[in-house]
Design a protein around this motif. Structure first.
Motif, PDB file in Angstrom:
ATOM      1  N   UNK A   3      50.468  20.260  45.494  1.00 39.56           N
ATOM      2  CA  UNK A   3      49.019  20.603  45.685  1.00 39.56           C
ATOM      3  C   UNK A   3      48.285  20.926  44.783  1.00 39.56           C
ATOM      4  N   UNK A   4      46.941  20.283  44.534  1.00 43.46           N
ATOM      5  CA  UNK A   4      46.128  20.402  43.612  1.00 43.46           C
ATOM      6  C   UNK A   4      44.892  21.653  44.125  1.00 43.46           C
ATOM      7  N   UNK A   5      44.371  21.357  45.279  1.00 47.44           N
ATOM      8  CA  UNK A   5      43.275  22.207  45.601  1.00 47.44           C
ATOM      9  C   UNK A   5      43.050  22.402  47.051  1.00 47.44           C
ATOM     10  N   UNK A   6      42.678  23.571  47.381  1.00 51.09           N
ATOM     11  CA  UNK A   6      42.417  24.092  48.672  1.00 51.09           C
ATOM     12  C   UNK A   6      40.774  23.610  48.870  1.00 51.09           C
ATOM     13  N   UNK A   7      40.258  23.212  49.978  1.00 47.37           N
ATOM     14  CA  UNK A   7      38.703  23.028  50.340  1.00 47.37           C
ATOM     15  C   UNK A   7      38.467  23.849  51.364  1.00 47.37           C
ATOM     16  N   UNK A  67      46.728  27.608  45.724  1.00 48.89           N
ATOM     17  CA  UNK A  67      46.577  26.094  45.193  1.00 48.89           C
ATOM     18  C   UNK A  67      46.000  26.420  43.637  1.00 48.89           C
ATOM     19  N   UNK A  68      46.252  25.712  42.831  1.00 48.45           N
ATOM     20  CA  UNK A  68      45.910  25.998  41.397  1.00 48.45           C
ATOM     21  C   UNK A  68      44.151  26.049  41.434  1.00 48.45           C
ATOM     22  N   UNK A  69      43.799  25.212  42.541  1.00 49.79           N
ATOM     23  CA  UNK A  69      42.055  25.182  42.311  1.00 49.79           C
ATOM     24  C   UNK A  69      41.676  25.451  43.502  1.00 49.79           C
ATOM     25  N   UNK A  70      40.496  26.096  43.938  1.00 53.92           N
ATOM     26  CA  UNK A  70      39.835  26.356  45.188  1.00 53.92           C
ATOM     27  C   UNK A  70      38.542  25.797  45.193  1.00 53.92           C
ATOM     28  N   UNK A  71      38.142  25.149  46.166  1.00 51.93           N
ATOM     29  CA  UNK A  71      36.680  24.473  46.170  1.00 51.93           C
ATOM     30  C   UNK A  71      35.913  24.811  47.518  1.00 51.93           C
ATOM     31  N   UNK A  72      34.513  24.821  47.181  1.00 44.81           N
ATOM     32  CA  UNK A  72      33.850  24.979  48.718  1.00 44.81           C
ATOM     33  C   UNK A  72      33.127  23.842  49.055  1.00 44.81           C
ATOM     34  N   UNK A  73      33.153  23.564  50.234  1.00 46.40           N
ATOM     35  CA  UNK A  73      32.392  22.344  51.091  1.00 46.40           C
ATOM     36  C   UNK A  73      31.269  23.254  51.519  1.00 46.40           C
ATOM     37  N   UNK A  74      30.065  23.284  51.008  1.00 51.84           N
ATOM     38  CA  UNK A  74      28.951  24.236  51.382  1.00 51.84           C
ATOM     39  C   UNK A  74      27.991  23.307  52.166  1.00 51.84           C
ATOM     40  N   UNK A  80      30.304  17.098  42.450  1.00 49.06           N
ATOM     41  CA  UNK A  80      31.486  17.811  42.713  1.00 49.06           C
ATOM     42  C   UNK A  80      30.934  18.918  43.550  1.00 49.06           C
ATOM     43  N   UNK A  81      32.197  19.278  44.348  1.00 45.59           N
ATOM     44  CA  UNK A  81      32.057  20.697  44.987  1.00 45.59           C
ATOM     45  C   UNK A  81      32.063  21.890  44.087  1.00 45.59           C
ATOM     46  N   UNK A  82      31.623  23.161  44.473  1.00 45.82           N
ATOM     47  CA  UNK A  82      31.696  24.243  43.499  1.00 45.82           C
ATOM     48  C   UNK A  82      32.861  24.993  43.824  1.00 45.82           C
ATOM     49  N   UNK A  83      33.555  25.369  42.894  1.00 48.07           N
ATOM     50  CA  UNK A  83      34.888  26.018  42.845  1.00 48.07           C
ATOM     51  C   UNK A  83      35.581  26.053  41.346  1.00 48.07           C
ATOM     52  N   UNK A  84      36.803  26.197  41.203  1.00 49.42           N
ATOM     53  CA  UNK A  84      37.287  26.238  40.112  1.00 49.42           C
ATOM     54  C   UNK A  84      38.851  26.620  40.095  1.00 49.42           C
ATOM     55  N   UNK A  85      39.300  27.211  39.050  1.00 51.32           N
ATOM     56  CA  UNK A  85      40.708  27.231  38.697  1.00 51.32           C
ATOM     57  C   UNK A  85      41.086  28.812  39.164  1.00 51.32           C
ATOM     58  N   UNK A  86      42.308  28.961  39.741  1.00 52.93           N
ATOM     59  CA  UNK A  86      42.777  30.211  40.111  1.00 52.93           C
ATOM     60  C   UNK A  86      43.285  30.964  39.093  1.00 52.93           C
TER      61      UNK A  86
END
Length: 148
Positions: free
Chosen positions: A109-113, A33-40, A64-70
C-alpha cells in the motif's frame, strides 16, 4: 473500454494481483497508507492539479493530485486534511471516510486517494502553480495517470 485504457488498468494492478495472490480489499481500505491524496473534482468534471516545478524531487514538470506523507499517529483522513490546508489553505467540508481508490505497488500500500468536490479558485499556494485539467491530460505523473 478502449485498448489503451485496458492496458493502463492492467499496468495499475500490483504484482501480487498478477500472481493471483488474494488481496484483502477491506484491509487495504482500513489501513493507514503512507500517503494520502485528493482527487478534487470541479462541477465541469475538471480536476484540480498541482503543476510540479522542474526542480521538484518527485514528478518534476508533471501534474499531481494534492496530498502528502502521513505523519506518525495520523489517520489517512487527518493527513489529507492537514496536507490540503498546508498546500491550498483549504480543505473540503466533506471527504468520504473510505478512499475512492488505493495505490498498491508490488503488493504494498502506497497511497489512498479520496475524491471530493471543489468549487473555488482562491487557494493560498505560496506561489506553487495549479490548474484545472482533464483526467486524460498527458502531463499527469505515471502513478496519477493510472489512478485516474
Amino acid at each position: 473500454m478502449g485498448k489503451r485504457r485496458a492496458q493502463l488498468s492492467l499496468l495499475a494492478l500490483p504484482i501480487a494481483a498478477l500472481r493471483m495472490t488474494t488481496i484483502d480489499v477491506a484491509a487495504v481500505r482500513a489501513a493507514a497508507a503512507p500517503f494520502s491524496c485528493a482527487i478534487l473534482r470541479r462541477g465541469d468534471d475538471k480536476l484540480l492539479a498541482e503543476v510540479r516545478g522542474a526542480d521538484a524531487q518527485a514528478a518534476a514538470g508533471r501534474l499531481t493530485c494534492y496530498g502528502g506523507k502521513r505523519e506518525q499517529g495520523e489517520s489517512s483522513i487527518q493527513c489529507l486534511v492537514r496536507e490540503l490546508n498546508e498546500e491550498l489553505g483549504w480543505a473540503p467540508e466533506h471527504i468520504p471516510a473510505e478512499p475512492a481508490c488505493s495505490l498498491l505497488v508490488d503488493g504494498y500500500l502506497i497511497a489512498h486517494f479520496y475524491e471530493a468536490s471543489v468549487d473555488r479558485t482562491d487557494f493560498e499556494t505560496e506561489g506553487r502553480a495549479f490548474e484545472f485539467v482533464d483526467e486524460s491530460d498527458a502531463r499527469w505523473s505515471a502513478w496519477h495517470a493510472r489512478i485516474l
